[in-house]
Each structure stands twice: as C-alpha cells, then as structure tokens.
Design an enzyme around this catalytic site. Sequence first.
Site, PDB file in Angstrom:
ATOM      1  N   PHE A   1       0.866  -1.183   0.000  1.00  0.00           N
ATOM      2  CA  PHE A   1       0.000   0.000   0.000  1.00  0.00           C
ATOM      3  C   PHE A   1       0.898   1.227   0.000  1.00  0.00           C
ATOM      4  O   PHE A   1       1.704   1.422   0.904  1.00  0.00           O
ATOM      5  CB  PHE A   1      -0.917   0.045   1.230  1.00  0.00           C
TER       6      PHE A   1
ATOM      7  N   ASP B   1       9.453   2.717   1.390  1.00  0.00           N
ATOM      8  CA  ASP B   1       8.336   3.508   1.893  1.00  0.00           C
ATOM      9  C   ASP B   1       8.307   3.301   3.408  1.00  0.00           C
ATOM     10  O   ASP B   1       7.875   2.267   3.901  1.00  0.00           O
ATOM     11  CB  ASP B   1       7.038   3.035   1.219  1.00  0.00           C
TER      12      ASP B   1
ATOM     13  N   LYS C   1       3.067  10.581   7.861  1.00  0.00           N
ATOM     14  CA  LYS C   1       2.392  10.186   9.105  1.00  0.00           C
ATOM     15  C   LYS C   1       2.996  10.858  10.344  1.00  0.00           C
ATOM     16  O   LYS C   1       2.754  12.025  10.571  1.00  0.00           O
ATOM     17  CB  LYS C   1       2.406   8.657   9.233  1.00  0.00           C
TER      18      LYS C   1
HETATM   19  N1  PLP Z   1       2.517   4.415   2.365  1.00  0.00           N
HETATM   20  C1  PLP Z   1       2.251   3.704   3.467  1.00  0.00           C
HETATM   21  C2  PLP Z   1       3.152   2.563   3.850  1.00  0.00           C
HETATM   22  C3  PLP Z   1       1.134   4.005   4.241  1.00  0.00           C
HETATM   23  O1  PLP Z   1       0.859   3.281   5.342  1.00  0.00           O
HETATM   24  C4  PLP Z   1       0.304   5.084   3.855  1.00  0.00           C
HETATM   25  C5  PLP Z   1      -0.908   5.429   4.607  1.00  0.00           C
HETATM   26  O2  PLP Z   1      -1.486   4.644   5.291  1.00  0.00           O
HETATM   27  C6  PLP Z   1       0.634   5.804   2.705  1.00  0.00           C
HETATM   28  C7  PLP Z   1       1.745   5.442   1.985  1.00  0.00           C
HETATM   29  C8  PLP Z   1      -0.215   6.954   2.255  1.00  0.00           C
HETATM   30  O3  PLP Z   1      -0.077   8.038   3.125  1.00  0.00           O
HETATM   31  P1  PLP Z   1      -1.154   9.221   3.112  1.00  0.00           P
HETATM   32  O4  PLP Z   1      -2.439   8.647   3.614  1.00  0.00           O
HETATM   33  O5  PLP Z   1      -0.565  10.267   4.036  1.00  0.00           O
HETATM   34  O6  PLP Z   1      -1.261   9.706   1.715  1.00  0.00           O
END
Ligand code: PLP
Length: 386
Positions: free
Chosen positions: A132, A216, A245
């Site tokens: 994700f 990520d 986050k």
């Molecule tokens: N990447 C990861 C691993 C995430 O857990 C999340 C959000 O849950 C995102 C990207 C996306 O972040 P945002 O919701 O701030 O766009």
Amino acid sequence: MSLTELEMLEREYAVPTYVRNPVQFVRGSGARLWDADGNEYLDFLAGISVLNVGHCHPRVVEAVRDQVGRLSHVSNLYYTEPALKLSAALSRNSLGGKVFLCNSGAEANEAAIKLARRARPGGNVVVLEGAFHGRTYGALSATPQETKQAPFAPLVPGFVVVPKDPGVLSDAVDAGTAAVLLEPIQGETGIHPLSDDLLVAAREACDRTGAALIFDEIQTGMGRTGTLWAYEQTDVLPDAITSAKALGGGLPIGALVTGPGLADTLQPGDHGSTFAGGPVVAASALVALEICSDPELLARVRVAGDRLASGLATLPYVTAVRGRGLMLAIDVNPDVAAPELAKRALLEQRLVVNATGPATIRLEPPLIVSDDELDEAVVRLAELAP
Ligand code: PLP
C-alpha cells in the site's frame, strides 16, 4: 455539536468516502483520547501511526503555537528556517542525501516515483503484492489491490507487480527498471514484515541494474519499529526513503529523503507544491523528529513492543502476533470477525484499535505509552473474548 448532528451533516455534505465509527473525539493527551461525553479511551492506533509522540505533546504544541503566531506561510519562493532545518535533520538522521518536503504519504511516494523516472527515463517501477503506497494516481498505481485500483482505471503505466519471492523479484528487475519500491513492513494490509532474503534480493537486483531501491517508511518510520527507520534493522541500505504520518507530530507533512547518489537528480522546476515544508508543520516536525530519534525512546519502544506482543499472545482468540516494536497486529480465529472486534473494543472497552482485514487487528499506540497502559489494553481486549 452532538454526534447525531454530525452524522446528519456528514450524510448531507461530506463525500461519503469514509466509514466512520460512531464516536466524536474532542481531546487527546499522550496515549489517551476523550469523546464529547467525557469518556476516556486508550488510543492504540495513534491516528494510524501519526501520533508517535502522543497527543498534544507539550513541545509540539509550543513549537506550533510559537510559529503560527509569527509566520504561517510564504511559499517555496523564499527561504524559511524550519523547512531547511528539518531537511538537514532528516538527512543527518538517515541517508545523508537531500530532502524534498511535501504534504502527505502519497505525495512523498509521488516524489519518489518522479525521482526514479528522472534518473532512468521511461523506467518501470517494481512493487510487491500486498503493498500500500497511497491513493493518488501514481501511488495508487503502485498499490496492487483490485478493489482500490479497478474503479479508477486506467492507471499510470509502468508498474510491475511481483510476489514476495526473492527469485521472482530479482528476475523482474532489469535495465528497464527505474526503481523497486517497497514497505519494509507492509502496514495497511496487516503488518507483514518482509524477509531479509527479499530485501537483500531487492538490493542486489538494484545494484546489478542501476535501479533505485526506495523504502516507503511512511508507517514504519519515526521510531515505530524501535529504530528511527525500519531499514536500520535490516542488512540493506535503500537509495531513498519516504516518510509522512508521524513526521509531522500530528500535522500533515511528507518527505522524500535521498541518499547521496540521487541527491541532485530532481532539478529546478521538476517538482513542487505550494504548502510543502510550510513553517508551522516544519516546526512541528522538527520537534517530532528530535523526540522520535532519542535513543532512550527507541530502546523503550523495543521493550514496550515485546511486552505488548507477549500480552497479546495470551488472548484466547489470538492465533498469531506479528510485527516489530510498537507496529503490531494480531490474527484472530475464524469465529471472531476482526472489524466487529475492533468496533466492540472501541464502544464497549474504550480502546481504539483497527481491523486491517476480516481476521486482523492492528495495534500502533503512541511510542510514549506506559507499561500500565500496555497492560490495560490487553485486559480490555481479554474482556472481548467470546
Ligand atoms: N505508504 C504507506 C506505507 C502508508 O501506510 C500510507 C498510509 O497509510 C501511505 C503510503 C499513504 O499516506 P497518506 O495517507 O498520508 O497519503
């Protein structure tokens, strides 16, 4: 306003993208939240791993108050101190390259994808099953989940999805690959740590072909797993990481951090964002980063994570405990539906957790959670045994 009034406003005026729980939170402090009726909750979700420093950390509140009263925005056409101090702190506390600030996790991954394509024009991005990376078009295209992607086709081309198999991953990376993008622990899909073999295979494949290895760390970073970044607990150094986050201490921010090799790949005019690195959020993030990089706190996260994991393993309906540090998940046996369990935890036990799927509950408390709070959460979950 009452919850009923809020529900009416939402029905009439909010695009219905969220399925909310019937609770209105009005205040937070540390690992605790209060609803509009004055009930106290234990927060073991931390705004989905955002409040790593806890709700309303006094140093964050002070930094934000101070900055917002002096200067809240001027755009990236001018210099401001908080953004550049934050960039320096992020670089010095990770890969030692350069930083692009933005406003969210998805945006940080967009920047990472653009960085990789700028380094290798036209190149593919290899991503893993179960990943994700966000909901914007580039990030969504890197998120191989049928229900999230299918309604929005056509997606951005050039993403190659592989299973979490070192050999298959290695074979998929070639001279046409711009990047391998992965979460060291897959968060949204149920807290699944990637094996060291897989990470090493990704590193070797990128070294062989010149592709960029991008981690990520949006959910795993900022101390969540017991080191500032999860890559520190692996045998692998990525070429770039993304953060968001918890970076903002509760305010919205994202960051792409490069290693030295990719530091000057993006050039003037290649990317930008009006609000990115604004003084208020950057001031907040500087404090959050300082708190989360404290070795004492990080050591405490590892101990606290072990304590919580041991407690969770004693629950009669738990079939597996996964994760690292305070990024944990439990699998529950088939006669307990995880979404129902999470809802009962909230409404009956005043414990905030969330279900990442039909059989999995995620627990990500603030990193400053106390032993008593950890034990209390397990007691509350035990009350939910069928
Ligand atoms: N990447 C990861 C691993 C995430 O857990 C999340 C959000 O849950 C995102 C990207 C996306 O972040 P945002 O919701 O701030 O766009």
